[in-house]
Enzyme design. Structure first.
Site, PDB file in Angstrom:
ATOM      1  N   ASP A  51     -11.740  -1.607  -9.192  1.00 17.76           N
ATOM      2  CA  ASP A  51     -11.768  -0.411 -10.033  1.00 17.76           C
ATOM      3  C   ASP A  51     -10.615  -0.367 -11.035  1.00 17.76           C
ATOM      4  OD1 ASP A  51     -14.070   0.550  -8.935  1.00 17.76           O
ATOM      5  OD2 ASP A  51     -13.125   2.084  -7.692  1.00 17.76           O
ATOM      6  N   GLU A  76       0.846  -1.188   0.000  1.00 19.15           N
ATOM      7  CA  GLU A  76       0.000   0.000   0.000  1.00 19.15           C
ATOM      8  C   GLU A  76       0.885   1.243   0.000  1.00 19.15           C
ATOM      9  OE1 GLU A  76      -2.421   3.018   0.069  1.00 19.15           O
ATOM     10  OE2 GLU A  76      -3.245   0.991  -0.207  1.00 19.15           O
ATOM     11  N   TYR A 107     -29.669   6.445   3.808  1.00 17.21           N
ATOM     12  CA  TYR A 107     -29.932   5.297   4.660  1.00 17.21           C
ATOM     13  C   TYR A 107     -29.098   5.449   5.934  1.00 17.21           C
ATOM     14  CZ  TYR A 107     -25.811   3.920   1.891  1.00 17.21           C
ATOM     15  OH  TYR A 107     -24.611   3.914   1.233  1.00 17.21           O
TER      16      TYR A 107
END
Length: 408
Positions: A295, A31, A215
């Site tokens: 993605d 990362e 929500y």
């Protein structure tokens, strides 16, 4: 070799690491950031995602922070007329439908990965390039801690601007497709929201060139609020993919809407703006022992709420392919890509179409509302079976439906 490398510690990357570890592979997650920061607001986890999260040992940890909406309530923006109610039942698909804060989901995945001996988490050095090296891959690491690393294979879960995708496809430019729409997001504290907004359901309001979704999340402590607005070319301006936005702009755009929607918008303590884009389906997802995921492979517009779910599905199918191979990662990755390409392309296309349907104006919106109100619950629910009932490879990896104690 240091096992399989995963580029990116987002939802897709951590799901892939856990899935691969569950089938006996050693994984290192690279990362770029030195620490993960809470990002985004709410995320909807449909049954096809929850089935996998249960297999990964994440679902139970997530439940205290999750809300299980009993239905999707669809209303007309200008007068709050109810157009449809779509029940959300765990029994139909063998897994629940949950809504959570994205940060809570990422934290649950990260904690599970940190507790897994087969997974090494490496922060501060993201994968910026790769090269074939024998039967494996040599990685170039960028970020605060640059360097190199060796791996048996590489799973690129490094997002819509994936450096690995650019290298694999030979694209040096940003080839995302602009949507002309922006998502304005906020979290409204429960104390500032009305009881209707705190009910355990997912709410969808439809209007001309705009729609609203909200929500409860964080066990009901907040209401996740998303306003999607058609902005044309102005939706692509600005320097950031996520930037602070003025409340006045949202309030002005929804000024003619029904009072409950306007009051919830007015209660938002602040807004951040996302410019929405996707990409045409890729013809190539793999390069030998390198594969794209999430993605990086198939960014999609959020109008079916499937971005996270499809990345989680990717992780399951990838692990299923690796488990079923004889150790040839290139062949396993090719099997994974072939299994995923058509489904994710369909979700991308349907997500883009759904946005157009949501934003219709008269007279087309009148026909849309009439059809929606007359379809009835059973037919409305059945229209989502193709999406929420996961492919065979996902169910095979997950080992069937989750326990019967799953909330309905």
């Amino acid at each position: 070799m240091a096992g399989i490398a995963v580029a990116g510690a987002g939802i897709g990357g951590l799901s892939a690491a856990l899935a691969l570890a569950s089938v006996g592979r050693t994984v290192t997650v690279h990362e770029r950031a030195e620490a993960l920061e809470p990002v985004g607001a709410g995320v909807q986890l449909s049954p096809n995602a929850c089935l996998v999260l249960d297999r990964l040992g994440v679902l139970e940890a997530l439940r205290p922070a999750a809300v299980a909406p009993g239905e999707v309530l669809i209303r007309r923006g200008r007068d709050a007329a109810v157009l449809a109610r779509i029940p959300l039942s765990a029994s139909r698909y063998g897994a629940p439908f949950l809504v959570v804060l994205r940060a809570d989901l990422q934290s649950a995945l990260l904690a599970r990965a940190a507790a897994e001996p087969a997974i090494t988490l490496s922060f501060g050095g993201g994968v910026s390039a790769y090269a074939a090296q024998g039967r494996g891959v040599r990685l170039t690491l960028g970020g605060p801690n640059p360097g190199t690393a060796a791996a048996e294979g590489l799973v690129a879960a490094d997002g819509i601007r994936s450096a690995i995708r650019r290298q694999m496809t030979g694209s040096s430019a940003d080839d995302t497709r602009t949507s002309g729409r922006s998502a304005w997001r906020s979290l409204v504290p429960a104390a500032a929201a009305e009881a209707d907004a705190l009910a355990h359901r997912s709410n969808l309001w439809l209007g001309r060139r705009a729609h609203l979704v909200h929500y409860p999340v964080a066990g009901g402590a907040f209401v996740n609020l998303v306003a999607i607005i058609d902005e044309g070319s102005t939706a692509q301006s600005g320097a950031s993919w996520s930037e602070p936005a003025a409340a006045e702009a949202v309030e002005r755009r929804f000024a003619g809407w029904a009072a409950p929607a306007r009051r919830l918008i007015a209660a938002a303590p602040g807004w951040r703006k996302w410019r929405l884009a996707d990409r045409a389906p890729l013809a190539r997802w793999t390069d030998g022992a390198v594969a794209l995921l999430g993605d990086a492979a198939h960014p999609m517009l959020p109008f079916l709420a499937q971005g996270a779910a499809q990345a989680i599905e990717d992780a399951a199918v990838l692990a299923d392919a690796v488990a079923g191979s004889s150790g040839d990662l290139a062949a396993a990755f090719s099997t994974y890509a072939e299994a995923r390409r058509a489904r994710t392309a369909r979700v991308q296309a349907q997500s883009r179409r759904q946005g157009d349907v949501y934003h219709l104006g008269p007279p087309a919106s009148t026909m849309r509302d009439l059809v929606m109100s007359r379809l009835g619950r059973d037919r409305l629910v059945a229209r989502y079976d193709w999406l929420y009932d996961p492919p065979a490879a996902v169910r095979r990896f997950a080992g069937g439906p989750p326990p019967a104690t799953a909330p309905g």
